[in-house]
Design an enzyme around this catalytic site. Structure first.
Site, PDB file in Angstrom:
ATOM      1  N   LYS A 196      18.160  53.851  81.691  1.00  0.00           N
ATOM      2  CA  LYS A 196      19.406  53.600  80.958  1.00  0.00           C
ATOM      3  C   LYS A 196      19.513  54.615  79.824  1.00  0.00           C
ATOM      4  CE  LYS A 196      21.893  49.931  78.504  1.00  0.00           C
ATOM      5  NZ  LYS A 196      21.828  48.511  78.071  1.00  0.00           N
TER       6      LYS A 196
ATOM      7  N   LYS B 190      21.745  53.924  84.941  1.00  0.00           N
ATOM      8  CA  LYS B 190      22.976  53.663  84.180  1.00  0.00           C
ATOM      9  C   LYS B 190      23.136  54.729  83.099  1.00  0.00           C
ATOM     10  CE  LYS B 190      25.064  50.048  81.291  1.00  0.00           C
ATOM     11  NZ  LYS B 190      24.876  48.711  80.679  1.00  0.00           N
TER      12      LYS B 190
END
Length: 275
Positions: free
Chosen positions: A147, A200
């Site tokens: 992320k 992400k």
């Protein structure tokens, strides 16, 4: 964001039913409580917002897989993803205990997949131990292992009222220029017991998605985040892009890069289009 709303428990359960009827297989839940505190303690309340929503979704849409985002940024009054020291830094280890507590509470309420997104060191191991010790050894973990500290999260932070009150999240999210760390983080989470991994954002990091997919022994998904979704809608509103075609092409690019599954705000739009 167009077509994306904060929804009450009863309305969200109906939305899950609509998604199930469209042929979607899963839904991921994020909580936006009325009351917040420094620890995000409402996240592990038996009567918490997501806990009640899980029960409602299970009754209204029993065939849809119930995934829950596991983090504190929506629950804390400071907007960070864990316990904050007096100096204003996120304290990793005390946060792990709270994440495990939150995970157990959500599994008790009917969560079928736990998806930790806070990027704390050791979070998967702590959550796995917590679940196993409390009768939930069969509940899988979908780790947001990769992320990045991205500029593409802005619309979500507005919707979820979770922007940091001070500082930013660069100390625990990943540097956008660092690709090697992605492989290390993914490998660590698998070693700690992650059953699935997440990259992400998606489109700005398709190269990372491909690297992680090639190296991973478990399924890898990608999250088409709020900024990706919102900018396509904004361009379409100005007449610059064909919305349906660009959404479809963007999701195809993510799948082509190696995603076994995709989280996207456009899921229902695409399901209607494909139907």
């Amino acid at each position: 964001m167009p077509g994306v709303y904060q929804e009450s428990v009863d309305r969200l359960a109906q939305s899950a039913k609509e998604s199930q009827d469209l042929g979607l297989t899963s839904v991921i839940l994020f909580g936006v409580p009325d009351e917040k505190d420094a620890l995000g303690s409402s996240s592990w309340s038996k009567d918490g917002l997501v806990q009640r929503t899980l029960e409602a979704v299970a009754k209204e849409a029993p065939e849809i897989l119930r995934v829950v985002d596991l983090c504190f940024c929506e629950y804390t009054d400071h907007g960070h993803c864990g316990v904050v020291t007096p100096e204003g830094e996120v304290d990793n280890d005390p946060t792990l205990d709270n994440l495990a507590r939150q995970a157990v509470s959500l599994a008790d309420a009917g969560a079928q997949v736990i998806a930790p997104s806070g990027m704390m060191d050791g979070m998967v191991g702590a959550i796995r131990d917590g679940l196993d010790d409390n009768g939930h050894s069969g509940v899988p973990i979908l780790s947001y292992a990769v992320k990045y500290a991205s500029a593409f999260y802005g619309p979500f932070r507005d919707v979820a009222d979770s922007a940091p009150a001070f500082g930013d999240r660069r100390t625990y999210q990943m540097d956008p220029g660092n690709s090697i760390e992605a492989l290390r983080e993914a490998a660590l989470d698998v070693a700690e017991g992650a059953d699935m991994l997440m990259v992400k954002p998606a489109m700005p990091y398709l190269d990372i998605l491909r690297m992680v997919k090639d190296a991973s022994p478990v399924p890898v998904g990608a999250y088409q985040v709020s900024g990706e979704y919102a900018m396509l809608h904004a361009a379409a509103r100005n007449g610059w892009l064909d919305l349906d075609r660009t959404i479809e092409e963007s999701l195809l690019s993510i799948r082509r890069a190696g995603a076994d599954f995709i989280l996207t705000y456009a899921a229902r739009e695409m399901a209607r289009r494909l139907a």
